[in-house]
Scaffold this motif. Structure first.
Motif, PDB file in Angstrom:
ATOM      1  N   VAL A  15       0.882  -1.302   0.069  1.00 10.28           N
ATOM      2  CA  VAL A  15       0.141   0.042   0.171  1.00 10.28           C
ATOM      3  C   VAL A  15       0.738   1.284  -0.121  1.00 10.28           C
ATOM      4  O   VAL A  15       0.799   2.163  -0.896  1.00 10.28           O
ATOM      5  CB  VAL A  15      -1.071  -0.089   1.226  1.00 10.28           C
ATOM      6  CG1 VAL A  15      -1.637   1.427   1.368  1.00 10.28           C
ATOM      7  CG2 VAL A  15      -1.952  -1.169   1.118  1.00 10.28           C
ATOM      8  N   SER A  16       1.959   1.280   0.831  1.00 13.15           N
ATOM      9  CA  SER A  16       2.594   2.385   0.914  1.00 13.15           C
ATOM     10  C   SER A  16       3.585   2.744  -0.352  1.00 13.15           C
ATOM     11  O   SER A  16       3.601   3.828  -0.771  1.00 13.15           O
ATOM     12  CB  SER A  16       3.762   2.183   2.157  1.00 13.15           C
ATOM     13  OG  SER A  16       3.189   2.108   3.297  1.00 13.15           O
ATOM     14  N   GLY A  17       3.975   1.751  -0.962  1.00 10.70           N
ATOM     15  CA  GLY A  17       4.955   1.622  -2.109  1.00 10.70           C
ATOM     16  C   GLY A  17       3.879   2.139  -3.336  1.00 10.70           C
ATOM     17  O   GLY A  17       4.376   3.157  -4.182  1.00 10.70           O
ATOM     18  N   THR A  18       2.887   1.751  -3.262  1.00 15.42           N
ATOM     19  CA  THR A  18       1.987   2.053  -4.346  1.00 15.42           C
ATOM     20  C   THR A  18       1.525   3.558  -4.482  1.00 15.42           C
ATOM     21  O   THR A  18       1.473   4.226  -5.178  1.00 15.42           O
ATOM     22  CB  THR A  18       0.503   1.204  -4.389  1.00 15.42           C
ATOM     23  OG1 THR A  18       0.958  -0.070  -4.647  1.00 15.42           O
ATOM     24  CG2 THR A  18      -0.369   1.459  -5.418  1.00 15.42           C
ATOM     25  N   CYS A  19       1.182   3.934  -2.968  1.00 14.14           N
ATOM     26  CA  CYS A  19       0.680   5.344  -3.017  1.00 14.14           C
ATOM     27  C   CYS A  19       1.976   6.394  -3.028  1.00 14.14           C
ATOM     28  O   CYS A  19       1.816   7.502  -3.704  1.00 14.14           O
ATOM     29  CB  CYS A  19       0.237   5.572  -1.342  1.00 14.14           C
ATOM     30  SG  CYS A  19      -1.533   4.925  -1.206  1.00 14.14           S
ATOM     31  N   PRO A  46      -2.045 -10.286  -3.731  1.00 13.18           N
ATOM     32  CA  PRO A  46      -2.200 -11.264  -2.674  1.00 13.18           C
ATOM     33  C   PRO A  46      -3.046 -10.762  -1.429  1.00 13.18           C
ATOM     34  O   PRO A  46      -3.253 -11.662  -0.487  1.00 13.18           O
ATOM     35  CB  PRO A  46      -0.810 -11.227  -2.414  1.00 13.18           C
ATOM     36  CG  PRO A  46      -0.155  -9.991  -2.646  1.00 13.18           C
ATOM     37  CD  PRO A  46      -0.646  -9.637  -3.790  1.00 13.18           C
ATOM     38  N   ILE A  47      -3.496  -9.545  -1.322  1.00 10.15           N
ATOM     39  CA  ILE A  47      -4.215  -9.209  -0.184  1.00 10.15           C
ATOM     40  C   ILE A  47      -5.513  -8.476  -0.782  1.00 10.15           C
ATOM     41  O   ILE A  47      -5.523  -8.094  -1.799  1.00 10.15           O
ATOM     42  CB  ILE A  47      -3.485  -8.044   0.776  1.00 10.15           C
ATOM     43  CG1 ILE A  47      -3.108  -6.903  -0.063  1.00 10.15           C
ATOM     44  CG2 ILE A  47      -2.632  -8.927   1.383  1.00 10.15           C
ATOM     45  CD1 ILE A  47      -2.777  -5.768   0.972  1.00 10.15           C
ATOM     46  N   TYR A  48      -6.594  -8.337   0.056  1.00  9.91           N
ATOM     47  CA  TYR A  48      -7.789  -7.667  -0.424  1.00  9.91           C
ATOM     48  C   TYR A  48      -7.852  -6.444   0.145  1.00  9.91           C
ATOM     49  O   TYR A  48      -7.925  -5.994   1.507  1.00  9.91           O
ATOM     50  CB  TYR A  48      -8.997  -8.385   0.078  1.00  9.91           C
ATOM     51  CG  TYR A  48     -10.311  -7.591  -0.260  1.00  9.91           C
ATOM     52  CD1 TYR A  48     -11.024  -7.677  -1.562  1.00  9.91           C
ATOM     53  CD2 TYR A  48     -11.033  -6.850   0.623  1.00  9.91           C
ATOM     54  CE1 TYR A  48     -11.928  -6.951  -2.077  1.00  9.91           C
ATOM     55  CE2 TYR A  48     -12.253  -6.255   0.279  1.00  9.91           C
ATOM     56  CZ  TYR A  48     -12.545  -6.191  -0.982  1.00  9.91           C
ATOM     57  OH  TYR A  48     -13.592  -5.428  -1.314  1.00  9.91           O
ATOM     58  N   GLU A  49      -7.746  -5.139  -0.550  1.00 17.27           N
ATOM     59  CA  GLU A  49      -7.936  -3.894   0.161  1.00 17.27           C
ATOM     60  C   GLU A  49      -8.498  -3.207  -1.091  1.00 17.27           C
ATOM     61  O   GLU A  49      -8.168  -2.957  -2.258  1.00 17.27           O
ATOM     62  CB  GLU A  49      -6.661  -3.226   0.183  1.00 17.27           C
ATOM     63  CG  GLU A  49      -6.626  -1.909   0.722  1.00 17.27           C
ATOM     64  CD  GLU A  49      -7.459  -1.718   2.074  1.00 17.27           C
ATOM     65  OE1 GLU A  49      -8.029  -0.657   2.148  1.00 17.27           O
ATOM     66  OE2 GLU A  49      -7.139  -2.724   2.993  1.00 17.27           O
ATOM     67  N   PRO A  50      -9.696  -2.567  -0.847  1.00 18.66           N
ATOM     68  CA  PRO A  50     -10.583  -1.889  -1.818  1.00 18.66           C
ATOM     69  C   PRO A  50      -9.560  -0.529  -2.415  1.00 18.66           C
ATOM     70  O   PRO A  50      -8.892   0.241  -1.930  1.00 18.66           O
ATOM     71  CB  PRO A  50     -11.701  -1.033  -1.032  1.00 18.66           C
ATOM     72  CG  PRO A  50     -11.870  -2.079   0.021  1.00 18.66           C
ATOM     73  CD  PRO A  50     -10.473  -2.714   0.392  1.00 18.66           C
ATOM     74  N   GLY A  51      -9.759  -0.692  -4.028  1.00 17.68           N
ATOM     75  CA  GLY A  51      -9.070   0.301  -4.562  1.00 17.68           C
ATOM     76  C   GLY A  51      -7.584   0.106  -4.894  1.00 17.68           C
ATOM     77  O   GLY A  51      -7.070   0.655  -5.868  1.00 17.68           O
ATOM     78  N   LEU A  52      -6.826  -1.119  -4.377  1.00 20.58           N
ATOM     79  CA  LEU A  52      -5.491  -1.174  -4.312  1.00 20.58           C
ATOM     80  C   LEU A  52      -5.014  -1.872  -5.667  1.00 20.58           C
ATOM     81  O   LEU A  52      -4.115  -1.401  -6.416  1.00 20.58           O
ATOM     82  CB  LEU A  52      -5.055  -2.089  -3.062  1.00 20.58           C
ATOM     83  CG  LEU A  52      -3.209  -2.603  -3.429  1.00 20.58           C
ATOM     84  CD1 LEU A  52      -2.758  -1.128  -3.357  1.00 20.58           C
ATOM     85  CD2 LEU A  52      -3.156  -3.350  -2.142  1.00 20.58           C
ATOM     86  N   LYS A  53      -6.115  -2.688  -6.175  1.00 25.12           N
ATOM     87  CA  LYS A  53      -5.616  -3.286  -7.546  1.00 25.12           C
ATOM     88  C   LYS A  53      -5.632  -2.381  -8.767  1.00 25.12           C
ATOM     89  O   LYS A  53      -4.619  -2.528  -9.445  1.00 25.12           O
ATOM     90  CB  LYS A  53      -6.609  -4.490  -7.721  1.00 25.12           C
ATOM     91  CG  LYS A  53      -6.304  -5.315  -9.023  1.00 25.12           C
ATOM     92  CD  LYS A  53      -7.318  -6.456  -9.432  1.00 25.12           C
ATOM     93  CE  LYS A  53      -7.029  -7.134 -10.630  1.00 25.12           C
ATOM     94  NZ  LYS A  53      -8.025  -8.338 -10.662  1.00 25.12           N
ATOM     95  N   SER A 159      -9.527   0.753   4.520  1.00 22.23           N
ATOM     96  CA  SER A 159      -9.609   2.071   3.945  1.00 22.23           C
ATOM     97  C   SER A 159      -8.012   2.557   4.064  1.00 22.23           C
ATOM     98  O   SER A 159      -7.858   3.736   3.921  1.00 22.23           O
ATOM     99  CB  SER A 159     -10.346   3.056   4.944  1.00 22.23           C
ATOM    100  OG  SER A 159      -9.894   2.781   5.952  1.00 22.23           O
ATOM    101  N   ALA A 160      -7.095   1.815   3.649  1.00 19.98           N
ATOM    102  CA  ALA A 160      -5.842   2.134   3.510  1.00 19.98           C
ATOM    103  C   ALA A 160      -5.373   3.234   2.540  1.00 19.98           C
ATOM    104  O   ALA A 160      -4.437   3.813   2.958  1.00 19.98           O
ATOM    105  CB  ALA A 160      -4.954   0.716   3.376  1.00 19.98           C
ATOM    106  N   ILE A 161      -6.039   2.899   1.399  1.00 14.15           N
ATOM    107  CA  ILE A 161      -5.670   3.874   0.087  1.00 14.15           C
ATOM    108  C   ILE A 161      -5.990   5.305   0.794  1.00 14.15           C
ATOM    109  O   ILE A 161      -5.069   6.069   0.580  1.00 14.15           O
ATOM    110  CB  ILE A 161      -6.346   3.311  -0.989  1.00 14.15           C
ATOM    111  CG1 ILE A 161      -5.815   1.949  -1.509  1.00 14.15           C
ATOM    112  CG2 ILE A 161      -5.935   4.511  -2.218  1.00 14.15           C
ATOM    113  CD1 ILE A 161      -4.185   1.874  -2.030  1.00 14.15           C
TER     114      ILE A 161
END
Length: 450
Positions: A15-19, A46-53, A159-161
């Motif tokens: 998440v951090s790297g993507t952001c 590999p994980i479920y997080e809304p909006g990450l993909k 809500s990590a993103i």
């Protein structure tokens, strides 16, 4: 544009790297697991997080985000190295630092130019100095300089993103003002508040923040248990408390306690740190004990509704520790479902996302189903453990038809007591008056079981 390598492509690192790539930096996310890297390169998350993909794909396509298992090469190619590996809890509550130390050794071996080493993992106080020493011991050229920074994460699963792109604050503890300024500048596009301190204080802030939030949860659950005994409604009590600006309304939702990757691990770790420092943190120990006990209140409520649980069929809705994630770490379901089986009940379970993750841990205790309706059909009671929107918005009239008796035990206070009374459910929630005047079928079922 900064050249960043994130070591550890799990929840925090990915998440951090993507952001960071989303705000214009060149980011390499790396991991020792080649299968995870292969998945990410194929666009599989590999994980479920809304909006990450979607965000990963956007930045891969823009040539800002890359994935590799060649950690040494990634370190040499970047100027800022984020350490975002796991610090799992040991048997005594101590954080297991082997992965952080391993990364520090690798950084030392590949330190080819000045770099800023940033600890993103949640680590005990003193880790920054440990990382500095390990890098110094392993660097091949003693004239190559580096700085160490603590920049703890405060992401909420589900809500990590949003939390990262609109972060409330960035805590930065550094060994030099130069490094602190550069990491502060890195965060400038997030338009966040920068709080600068020393390494040790930054490391403690993360533990203190999570322990305090865990304390609020255990406190309101204790208040809920008192409310049930004196006729008060914890929902109203929490609302009234939350109006006090000194308290605030967040983390005052009564239920079956906290779980997940942070609060359980961090409360135990802080308790261990305190003990090692010679302080008996009795308050925090009580928070942990109260949380463990709170999980089983819904089992007691099922007993109140059904009597003996032997031979009863319970439909469990929600397995993940919270909605919008597939994370099963320290989820209440991991304690509650085996306890139901121990008491002689059979369990039919449903979760919209976490089914596979749950199978990996407690598959022998329950039968899972693809839909909510299939899980509830023919059950003697419905038990709610996670407040997914699908569960909160489920058709209660249909639920009543599916159950052998209209009994719901709600560990997350998803429904209003008034509505459940009007619909003639037998309804037990947390910290609110029980509805025990359900339909004749429910009354009959309860009488027979007694």
């Amino acid at each position: 544009m900064e050249k960043i390598t994130v070591v550890g492509s799990g929840y925090v690192g990915l998440v951090s790297g993507t952001c960071f790539s989303e705000i214009g930096n060149r980011v390499i996310c790396c991991d020792v697991d080649p299968f995870k890297i292969a998945m990410l390169r194929k666009g599989e998350i590999p994980i479920y997080e809304p909006g990450l993909k979607e965000l990963v794909k956007k930045n891969v396509d823009a040539d800002r985000l890359f994935f590799t298992s060649e950690i040494g090469d990634a370190i040499e190619a970047s100027d800022i190295i984020y350490i975002a590996v796991g610090t799992p809890m040991g048997d005594n509550g101590e954080a297991d630092m082997r992965y952080v130390h391993e990364v520090a050794r690798t950084i030392g071996q590949h330190l080819n130019s000045y770099k800023i080493i940033v600890n993103k993992s949640t680590v005990p106080v003193g880790t920054g100095e440990q990382v500095r020493q390990i890098i110094m011991e392993n660097r091949k050229n003693r004239f190559v300089q580096f700085d160490v920074v603590s920049n703890p994460e405060f992401l909420r699963e589900g809500s990590a993103i949003e939390d990262c792109m609109n972060m409330e604050r960035a805590v930065i503890g550094a060994t030099s003002d130069k490094a602190a300024k550069r990491i502060a500048d890195l965060h400038a596009p997030f338009r966040t508040r920068i709080f600068q301190t020393n390494l040790e204080s930054a490391e403690m802030i993360k533990y203190a923040a999570n322990a305090f939030l865990a304390t609020k949860i255990s406190f309101i659950n204790g208040i809920a248990n008192v409310c049930e005994r004196v006729g008060a409604d914890v929902t109203s009590v929490a609302a009234g408390m939350g109006l006090d600006s000194r308290i605030g309304a967040k983390f005052l939702q009564a239920g079956i306690g906290y779980g997940g990757s942070c609060f359980p691990k961090d409360t135990f770790a802080l308790s261990y740190i305190a003990e090692e420092a010679g302080f008996d943190f009795s308050l925090l120990k009580s928070v942990i004990a109260a949380n463990d006990e709170q999980r089983l209140v819904v089992v007691d409520k099922l007993k109140q509704a059904l009597g003996c649980l032997e031979g009863k069929k319970i439909g469990v809705l929600g397995l993940a520790f919270k909605p919008n994630t597939d994370d099963m770490r320290y989820a209440p379901s991991l304690t509650i479902i085996p306890e139901l089986v121990r008491l002689g009940a059979s369990v039919r379970a449903y979760d919209p996302i976490a089914m596979q993750a749950a199978r990996n841990q407690i598959a022998e205790y329950y039968e899972d189903f693809e839909t909510l309706e299939e899980a509830l059909e023919g059950c003697d009671a419905c038990l709610i453990l996670t407040e997914w929107s699908e569960i909160v918005e489920m058709d209660l009239a249909r639920v009543k038809q599916l159950l052998t008796a209209p009994i719901i035990v709600d560990g997350r206070n998803c429904f209003s007591v008034r509505e459940m009374k009007e619909r003639e459910f037998v309804y037990y929630s947390v910290g609110r008056p029980a509805v025990t005047t359900g339909s004749a079928n429910a009354s009959a079922a309860k009488t027979v079981s007694l």
